[in-house]
Design a protein around this motif. Structure first.
Motif, PDB file in Angstrom:
ATOM      1  N   UNK A   1      -5.616   9.604   7.502  1.00 46.54           N
ATOM      2  CA  UNK A   1      -5.611  10.380   6.246  1.00 46.54           C
ATOM      3  C   UNK A   1      -4.204  10.927   6.038  1.00 46.54           C
ATOM      4  N   UNK A   2      -3.516  10.440   5.004  1.00 49.52           N
ATOM      5  CA  UNK A   2      -2.174  10.947   4.753  1.00 49.52           C
ATOM      6  C   UNK A   2      -2.207  12.358   4.183  1.00 49.52           C
ATOM      7  N   UNK A   3      -1.048  12.912   3.955  1.00 48.22           N
ATOM      8  CA  UNK A   3      -0.994  14.241   3.355  1.00 48.22           C
ATOM      9  C   UNK A   3      -1.511  14.189   1.918  1.00 48.22           C
ATOM     10  N   UNK A   4      -1.820  15.322   1.372  1.00 49.19           N
ATOM     11  CA  UNK A   4      -2.219  15.476  -0.025  1.00 49.19           C
ATOM     12  C   UNK A   4      -3.462  14.655  -0.411  1.00 49.19           C
ATOM     13  N   UNK A   5      -4.456  14.678   0.453  1.00 51.05           N
ATOM     14  CA  UNK A   5      -5.717  13.986   0.154  1.00 51.05           C
ATOM     15  C   UNK A   5      -6.855  14.991   0.206  1.00 51.05           C
ATOM     16  N   UNK A   6      -7.664  15.021  -0.848  1.00 53.44           N
ATOM     17  CA  UNK A   6      -8.866  15.845  -0.851  1.00 53.44           C
ATOM     18  C   UNK A   6      -9.960  15.067  -0.124  1.00 53.44           C
ATOM     19  N   UNK A   7     -10.614  15.685   0.859  1.00 46.36           N
ATOM     20  CA  UNK A   7     -11.617  14.940   1.627  1.00 46.36           C
ATOM     21  C   UNK A   7     -12.913  15.726   1.782  1.00 46.36           C
ATOM     22  N   UNK A   8     -14.027  14.963   1.788  1.00 47.58           N
ATOM     23  CA  UNK A   8     -15.304  15.542   2.196  1.00 47.58           C
ATOM     24  C   UNK A   8     -15.925  14.613   3.225  1.00 47.58           C
ATOM     25  N   UNK A   9     -16.597  15.199   4.193  1.00 45.60           N
ATOM     26  CA  UNK A   9     -17.199  14.430   5.273  1.00 45.60           C
ATOM     27  C   UNK A   9     -18.657  14.839   5.425  1.00 45.60           C
ATOM     28  N   UNK A  10     -19.514  13.830   5.683  1.00 42.95           N
ATOM     29  CA  UNK A  10     -20.930  14.102   5.957  1.00 42.95           C
ATOM     30  C   UNK A  10     -21.318  13.353   7.226  1.00 42.95           C
ATOM     31  N   UNK A  11     -22.125  13.988   8.044  1.00 47.09           N
ATOM     32  CA  UNK A  11     -22.331  13.539   9.422  1.00 47.09           C
ATOM     33  C   UNK A  11     -23.797  13.202   9.696  1.00 47.09           C
TER      34      UNK A  11
ATOM     35  N   UNK B   1       0.844  -1.211   0.000  1.00 51.51           N
ATOM     36  CA  UNK B   1       0.000   0.000   0.000  1.00 51.51           C
ATOM     37  C   UNK B   1       0.878   1.259   0.000  1.00 51.51           C
ATOM     38  N   UNK B   2       0.513   2.209  -0.842  1.00 48.93           N
ATOM     39  CA  UNK B   2       1.256   3.472  -0.898  1.00 48.93           C
ATOM     40  C   UNK B   2       1.110   4.234   0.422  1.00 48.93           C
ATOM     41  N   UNK B   3       2.166   4.957   0.800  1.00 49.80           N
ATOM     42  CA  UNK B   3       2.115   5.797   2.001  1.00 49.80           C
ATOM     43  C   UNK B   3       1.130   6.937   1.835  1.00 49.80           C
ATOM     44  N   UNK B   4       0.663   7.125   0.622  1.00 46.30           N
ATOM     45  CA  UNK B   4      -0.251   8.233   0.347  1.00 46.30           C
ATOM     46  C   UNK B   4      -1.699   7.772   0.293  1.00 46.30           C
ATOM     47  N   UNK B   5      -1.964   6.556   0.790  1.00 43.28           N
ATOM     48  CA  UNK B   5      -3.340   6.044   0.799  1.00 43.28           C
ATOM     49  C   UNK B   5      -3.911   6.011   2.215  1.00 43.28           C
ATOM     50  N   UNK B   6      -5.177   6.408   2.348  1.00 43.23           N
ATOM     51  CA  UNK B   6      -5.814   6.325   3.668  1.00 43.23           C
ATOM     52  C   UNK B   6      -6.137   4.871   4.019  1.00 43.23           C
ATOM     53  N   UNK B   7      -6.296   4.618   5.293  1.00 46.33           N
ATOM     54  CA  UNK B   7      -6.728   3.267   5.695  1.00 46.33           C
ATOM     55  C   UNK B   7      -7.462   3.323   7.027  1.00 46.33           C
TER      56      UNK B   7
END
Ligand code: TYD
Length: 140
Positions: free
Chosen positions: A93-103, A1-7
Protein backbone atom coordinates in the motif's frame (compact mmCIF):
# COMPACT_ATOMS: atom_id res chain seq x y z
CA UNK A 1 2.06 1.35 -13.12
CA UNK A 2 2.01 4.52 -11.02
CA UNK A 3 4.11 4.51 -7.84
CA UNK A 4 0.91 5.50 -6.09
CA UNK A 5 -0.92 2.25 -6.91
CA UNK A 6 -1.15 -0.76 -4.61
CA UNK A 7 -0.20 -4.19 -5.88
CA UNK A 8 -0.22 -7.81 -4.83
CA UNK A 9 3.06 -9.48 -3.89
CA UNK A 10 3.41 -13.25 -4.10
CA UNK A 11 6.16 -14.42 -1.76
CA UNK A 12 8.17 -17.57 -2.39
CA UNK A 13 7.08 -20.80 -0.75
CA UNK A 14 9.37 -23.53 0.51
CA UNK A 15 7.93 -26.94 1.35
CA UNK A 16 5.17 -29.23 0.27
CA UNK A 17 1.75 -30.41 1.35
CA UNK A 18 3.25 -33.26 3.41
CA UNK A 19 5.60 -31.14 5.55
CA UNK A 20 3.96 -27.75 5.33
CA UNK A 21 5.39 -24.49 4.07
CA UNK A 22 7.60 -21.52 4.85
CA UNK A 23 7.22 -18.20 3.06
CA UNK A 24 9.87 -15.55 3.33
CA UNK A 25 11.38 -12.40 2.01
CA UNK A 26 14.91 -11.11 2.24
CA UNK A 27 15.12 -7.40 3.02
CA UNK A 28 16.31 -6.51 -0.47
CA UNK A 29 13.22 -8.07 -2.03
CA UNK A 30 10.78 -5.95 -0.06
CA UNK A 31 9.58 -2.68 -1.62
CA UNK A 32 9.99 -0.87 1.73
CA UNK A 33 12.63 -0.46 4.40
CA UNK A 34 10.83 -1.98 7.40
CA UNK A 35 10.88 0.06 10.65
CA UNK A 36 7.80 -1.33 12.39
CA UNK A 37 5.66 -4.44 12.48
CA UNK A 38 2.23 -4.84 14.04
CA UNK A 39 -0.53 -7.41 13.86
CA UNK A 40 -4.31 -7.31 13.97
CA UNK A 41 -6.50 -10.19 15.17
CA UNK A 42 -9.87 -11.14 16.74
CA UNK A 43 -11.59 -8.53 14.60
CA UNK A 44 -15.36 -9.21 14.52
CA UNK A 45 -16.54 -10.08 11.01
CA UNK A 46 -19.01 -7.18 10.87
CA UNK A 47 -16.32 -4.59 11.66
CA UNK A 48 -14.43 -2.66 9.01
CA UNK A 49 -11.09 -1.26 10.12
CA UNK A 50 -8.88 1.29 8.46
CA UNK A 51 -10.90 4.28 7.27
CA UNK A 52 -7.78 6.35 6.88
CA UNK A 53 -4.89 7.24 4.58
CA UNK A 54 -1.30 8.20 5.35
CA UNK A 55 0.61 11.18 4.00
CA UNK A 56 3.91 9.31 3.87
CA UNK A 57 3.65 5.83 5.35
CA UNK A 58 4.05 2.80 3.08
CA UNK A 59 2.99 -0.66 4.22
CA UNK A 60 2.77 -4.30 3.28
CA UNK A 61 -0.16 -6.28 4.66
CA UNK A 62 -0.41 -10.07 4.90
CA UNK A 63 -3.08 -12.40 6.19
CA UNK A 64 -1.02 -15.15 7.80
CA UNK A 65 -4.28 -16.83 8.84
CA UNK A 66 -7.84 -16.39 7.63
CA UNK A 67 -8.51 -13.77 5.01
CA UNK A 68 -8.65 -10.02 4.74
CA UNK A 69 -10.57 -8.08 2.10
CA UNK A 70 -9.01 -4.70 1.45
CA UNK A 71 -10.47 -1.85 -0.55
CA UNK A 72 -7.99 0.87 -1.47
CA UNK A 73 -8.72 4.23 -3.08
CA UNK A 74 -5.66 6.05 -4.37
CA UNK A 75 -4.97 9.76 -4.41
CA UNK A 76 -5.31 9.52 -8.21
CA UNK A 77 -8.91 8.35 -7.78
CA UNK A 78 -8.50 4.66 -8.66
CA UNK A 79 -10.11 1.95 -6.56
CA UNK A 80 -8.54 -1.48 -6.00
CA UNK A 81 -9.85 -4.51 -4.17
CA UNK A 82 -7.71 -7.34 -2.84
CA UNK A 83 -8.63 -10.53 -1.06
CA UNK A 84 -5.66 -11.74 0.97
CA UNK A 85 -6.69 -15.35 1.39
CA UNK A 86 -3.36 -17.17 1.25
CA UNK A 87 -0.46 -16.84 3.70
CA UNK A 88 2.04 -16.22 0.89
CA UNK A 89 0.24 -13.18 -0.49
CA UNK A 90 0.82 -9.60 0.55
CA UNK A 91 -0.36 -6.26 -0.68
CA UNK A 92 1.84 -3.19 -0.96
CA UNK A 93 0.00 0.00 0.00
CA UNK A 94 1.70 3.19 -1.14
CA UNK A 95 1.31 6.52 0.58
CA UNK A 96 -1.87 8.56 0.18
CA UNK A 97 -4.29 5.63 -0.10
CA UNK A 98 -7.63 5.46 1.70
CA UNK A 99 -8.14 1.87 2.89
CA UNK A 100 -10.77 -0.26 4.58
CA UNK A 101 -10.22 -3.83 5.70
CA UNK A 102 -12.68 -6.56 6.69
CA UNK A 103 -11.59 -9.79 8.33
CA UNK A 104 -12.75 -13.36 8.67
CA UNK A 105 -13.12 -14.41 12.31
CA UNK A 106 -9.82 -16.30 12.28
CA UNK A 107 -7.81 -13.67 10.40
CA UNK A 108 -4.41 -12.56 11.61
CA UNK A 109 -3.10 -9.61 9.63
CA UNK A 110 0.55 -8.61 9.82
CA UNK A 111 1.62 -5.18 8.73
CA UNK A 112 5.16 -4.15 7.83
CA UNK A 113 5.59 -0.40 7.83
CA UNK A 114 8.41 1.87 6.75
CA UNK A 115 8.24 4.24 9.71
CA UNK A 116 7.38 4.45 13.37
CA UNK A 117 3.82 5.18 14.51
CA UNK A 118 2.99 8.85 14.00
CA UNK A 119 -0.60 10.01 14.41
CA UNK A 120 0.16 13.23 12.51
CA UNK A 121 0.80 11.12 9.39
CA UNK A 122 -2.84 9.91 9.37
CA UNK A 123 -5.67 11.39 7.32
CA UNK A 124 -8.72 10.12 9.21
CA UNK A 125 -11.37 12.36 7.65
CA UNK A 126 -12.67 11.03 4.32
CA UNK A 127 -13.85 14.50 3.25
CA UNK A 128 -10.30 15.76 3.81
CA UNK A 129 -8.94 12.87 1.72
CA UNK A 130 -11.41 13.68 -1.10
CA UNK A 131 -10.31 17.33 -1.06
CA UNK A 132 -6.66 16.30 -1.31
CA UNK A 133 -7.60 13.91 -4.13
CA UNK A 134 -9.46 16.64 -6.05
CA UNK A 135 -6.52 19.04 -5.83
CA UNK A 136 -4.05 16.24 -6.69
CA UNK A 137 -6.00 15.17 -9.77
CA UNK A 138 -6.53 18.84 -10.74
CA UNK A 139 -2.80 19.54 -10.55
CA UNK A 140 -1.92 16.72 -13.01
P1 TYD B 1 -5.15 2.26 13.30
O1 TYD B 1 -3.90 2.45 12.50
O2 TYD B 1 -6.25 3.28 13.10
O3 TYD B 1 -5.73 0.78 13.03
P2 TYD B 1 -6.66 0.17 11.85
O4 TYD B 1 -6.26 0.80 10.56
O5 TYD B 1 -6.39 -1.28 11.90
O6 TYD B 1 -8.09 0.45 12.17
O7 TYD B 1 -4.77 2.15 14.84
C1 TYD B 1 -5.72 1.82 15.81
C2 TYD B 1 -5.26 2.40 17.14
O8 TYD B 1 -4.02 1.81 17.54
C3 TYD B 1 -5.04 3.90 17.12
O9 TYD B 1 -5.52 4.42 18.35
C4 TYD B 1 -3.55 4.07 17.08
C5 TYD B 1 -3.03 2.81 17.74
N1 TYD B 1 -1.75 2.38 17.15
C6 TYD B 1 -0.56 2.61 17.81
O10 TYD B 1 -0.54 3.19 18.91
N2 TYD B 1 0.60 2.20 17.24
C7 TYD B 1 0.64 1.57 16.03
O11 TYD B 1 1.73 1.20 15.54
C8 TYD B 1 -0.62 1.33 15.35
C9 TYD B 1 -0.65 0.64 14.03
C10 TYD B 1 -1.77 1.75 15.94
Amino acid sequence: MSKLEPYLIEFPKIGNSVQGYISLSEKENLPIDVKRVYWTYYTPEDIKRGHHAHYELEQILFAVAGSVRIIIETIEGKVFEFNLDKPYLGVFIPRMCWRTMQYTHNAVQICLANSEYDESDYIRDYEEFKKLQTSWVGSK
